[in-house]
Design a protein around this motif. Structure first.
Motif, mmCIF file in Angstrom:
data_model
loop_
_atom_site.group_PDB
_atom_site.id
_atom_site.type_symbol
_atom_site.label_atom_id
_atom_site.label_comp_id
_atom_site.label_asym_id
_atom_site.label_seq_id
_atom_site.Cartn_x
_atom_site.Cartn_y
_atom_site.Cartn_z
ATOM 1 N N GLY A 104 39.509 62.795 50.042
ATOM 2 C CA GLY A 104 39.523 61.778 49.001
ATOM 3 C C GLY A 104 39.805 62.383 47.638
ATOM 4 O O GLY A 104 39.622 63.585 47.424
ATOM 5 N N HIS A 105 40.247 61.529 46.734
ATOM 6 C CA HIS A 105 40.564 61.953 45.372
ATOM 7 C C HIS A 105 39.287 62.047 44.541
ATOM 8 O O HIS A 105 38.397 61.208 44.669
ATOM 9 N N VAL A 106 39.199 63.049 43.701
ATOM 10 C CA VAL A 106 38.070 63.209 42.785
ATOM 11 C C VAL A 106 38.266 62.197 41.658
ATOM 12 O O VAL A 106 39.336 62.136 41.046
ATOM 13 N N THR A 107 37.221 61.404 41.403
ATOM 14 C CA THR A 107 37.327 60.361 40.385
ATOM 15 C C THR A 107 36.342 60.528 39.229
ATOM 16 O O THR A 107 36.400 59.767 38.271
ATOM 17 N N GLY A 108 35.437 61.484 39.335
ATOM 18 C CA GLY A 108 34.486 61.668 38.242
ATOM 19 C C GLY A 108 33.458 62.726 38.576
ATOM 20 O O GLY A 108 33.400 63.235 39.699
ATOM 21 N N LEU A 109 32.665 63.061 37.593
ATOM 22 C CA LEU A 109 31.631 64.086 37.724
ATOM 23 C C LEU A 109 30.338 63.541 37.144
ATOM 24 O O LEU A 109 30.305 63.138 35.976
ATOM 25 N N LEU A 110 29.299 63.484 37.948
ATOM 26 C CA LEU A 110 28.008 62.975 37.493
ATOM 27 C C LEU A 110 27.127 64.075 36.932
ATOM 28 O O LEU A 110 26.460 63.896 35.924
ATOM 29 N N LEU A 111 27.132 65.231 37.571
ATOM 30 C CA LEU A 111 26.173 66.278 37.240
ATOM 31 C C LEU A 111 26.893 67.613 37.130
ATOM 32 O O LEU A 111 27.770 67.917 37.930
ATOM 33 N N GLY A 112 26.496 68.389 36.168
ATOM 34 C CA GLY A 112 27.095 69.704 35.985
ATOM 35 C C GLY A 112 28.280 69.639 35.054
ATOM 36 O O GLY A 112 28.570 68.606 34.427
ATOM 37 N N GLU A 113 28.976 70.760 34.958
ATOM 38 C CA GLU A 113 30.103 70.842 34.048
ATOM 39 C C GLU A 113 31.113 71.852 34.585
ATOM 40 O O GLU A 113 30.742 72.943 35.018
ATOM 41 N N VAL A 114 32.352 71.461 34.607
ATOM 42 C CA VAL A 114 33.449 72.367 34.943
ATOM 43 C C VAL A 114 34.522 72.167 33.888
ATOM 44 O O VAL A 114 34.613 71.099 33.278
ATOM 45 N N GLU A 115 35.303 73.209 33.677
ATOM 46 C CA GLU A 115 36.349 73.120 32.674
ATOM 47 C C GLU A 115 37.357 72.029 33.018
ATOM 48 O O GLU A 115 37.809 71.282 32.166
ATOM 49 N N GLU A 116 37.704 71.944 34.304
ATOM 50 C CA GLU A 116 38.678 70.953 34.760
ATOM 51 C C GLU A 116 38.298 70.528 36.178
ATOM 52 O O GLU A 116 38.022 71.369 37.021
#
Length: 138
Positions: free
Chosen positions: A76-88
């Motif tokens: 599946g396609h990544v659509t968002g980030l709830l927790l944590g942090e990544v540069e991209e």
């Protein structure tokens, strides 16, 4: 935590991974980042996106995985980030179940894999591959 996408493992990474003890089925988590445009070495199919080039690879890999008794469990396609942090963020996540490390190694080293690898290389900017085993029961 350092996060570094790669298209191919370093030799020492591959040796450590494939030299590990055989312990049965596992699921590989694939976090995929695509190139904006496909980059085939021969210049062909420049009209494709990286995701489209990788999709050619993905369909053939699915057949290889199923042929050795494995299964693509999810993609599946990544659509968002709830927790944590990544540069991209990654573009896609895929979960592939393999019956054994030996089966995965045989597939990775097969002539059939070599025949489709150019699609992967053309489309993929980088990825993380994370081997997982069933664990805590939740």
């Amino acid at each position: 935590m350092k996060v570094e996408n790669a298209v191919f493992p370093q030799p020492e990474q591959a040796m450590a991974f494939f030299g590990g003890a055989e312990d049965g089925p596992f699921v590989m988590v694939n976090l995929l980042k695509f190139k904006p445009k496909a980059e085939y070495a021969d210049g062909s199919d420049a009209h494709l996106t990286g995701a489209e080039a990788y999709a050619r690879y993905g369909e053939e890999v699915r057949k290889l995985v199923e042929g050795l008794g494995g299964k693509i469990r999810y993609s599946g396609h990544v659509t968002g980030l709830l927790l944590g942090e990544v540069e991209e963020l990654w573009d896609m996540v895929a979960l592939a179940e393999y019956p054994s490390l030996e089966a995965f190694r045989n597939m990775a080293m097969s002539p059939q894999m070599a025949a489709i690898e150019h699609h992967r290389k053309a489309g993929l900017a980088g990825q993380l591959n994370i081997r997982t085993k069933p664990g805590l029961g939740f």
